[in-house]
Structure formats: structure tokens, C-alpha cells
Motif scaffolding. Structure first.
Motif, PDB file in Angstrom:
ATOM      1  N   GLU A   1       0.847  -1.195   0.000  1.00 28.10           N
ATOM      2  CA  GLU A   1       0.000   0.000   0.000  1.00 28.10           C
ATOM      3  C   GLU A   1       0.879   1.241   0.000  1.00 28.10           C
ATOM      4  O   GLU A   1       1.946   1.248   0.596  1.00 28.10           O
TER       5      GLU A   1
ATOM      6  N   GLY B   1       0.509   5.612   0.458  1.00 30.29           N
ATOM      7  CA  GLY B   1      -0.418   6.651   0.879  1.00 30.29           C
ATOM      8  C   GLY B   1       0.281   7.948   1.223  1.00 30.29           C
ATOM      9  O   GLY B   1       1.511   8.029   1.251  1.00 30.29           O
TER      10      GLY B   1
ATOM     11  N   LEU C   1      -1.610   4.695   8.108  1.00 36.91           N
ATOM     12  CA  LEU C   1      -0.932   3.500   7.603  1.00 36.91           C
ATOM     13  C   LEU C   1      -0.249   2.743   8.736  1.00 36.91           C
ATOM     14  O   LEU C   1      -0.352   1.515   8.830  1.00 36.91           O
TER      15      LEU C   1
END
Length: 84
Positions: free
Chosen positions: A51, A53, A59
Motif C-alpha cells: 500500500e 499513501g 498507515l
């Protein structure tokens, strides 16, 4: 290297590139983010990004990653990661 392996081997960690990254997607400049979450690959000695971000706290909380496993890219390209 053994210190890195001890801290990161088989564990999730985050890299901080220091600024948001952009990508052109279908001709549109899109903010991709500056934080990448890395997870170990099953049956391998490597990690993969799972992921990306723009906000660190969500996160880190989502993946339960402590401060000592957040690595930053310093000015001039040097890598900085707390290794205790």
C-alpha cells in the motif's frame, strides 16, 4: 546487514520518501503518496509494497507498525532508518 535483518526480516515496515510522489495516469497528474508499506513475501527473503499513501499515522495504525520500523529517505538520497 545483520542489524537490518534483525529489525525488518519477516516484518512489515514503512518507507518515507520525504515528499508526495506523482504519476501520470490516463494523462492526469495523480498524487500517489510518499509512504509505502512493505510486507514480507511468503517463502522468500524479500518484501513487496502492499500500500502507498499520503498520511503516515493511518498507515502505521492500520498495519500496527511501530516508529522504529519507519525508514526515511534523507536529503541527498541517503537512507535513514533507526536501528537500535
Amino acid at each position: 546487514m545483520s542489524q537490518w535483518d534483525e529489525l525488518m526480516q519477516g516484518k512489515l515496515f514503512i518507507t518515507d520518501l520525504g515528499e508526495n510522489r506523482h504519476a501520470e495516469i490516463d494523462g492526469v497528474d495523480t498524487v500517489v503518496g510518499r509512504y509505502a508499506v512493505w510486507a514480507p513475501i511468503r517463502n522468500a527473503d524479500r518484501h513487496q509494497i502492499i500500500e502507498v499513501g499520503c498520511e503516515l499515522p493511518p498507515l502505521a495504525e492500520k498495519y500496527n507498525i511501530p516508529q522504529e520500523r519507519i525508514c526515511t529517505l534523507g536529503q541527498g538520497g541517503e537512507n535513514k532508518c533507526k536501528l537500535n
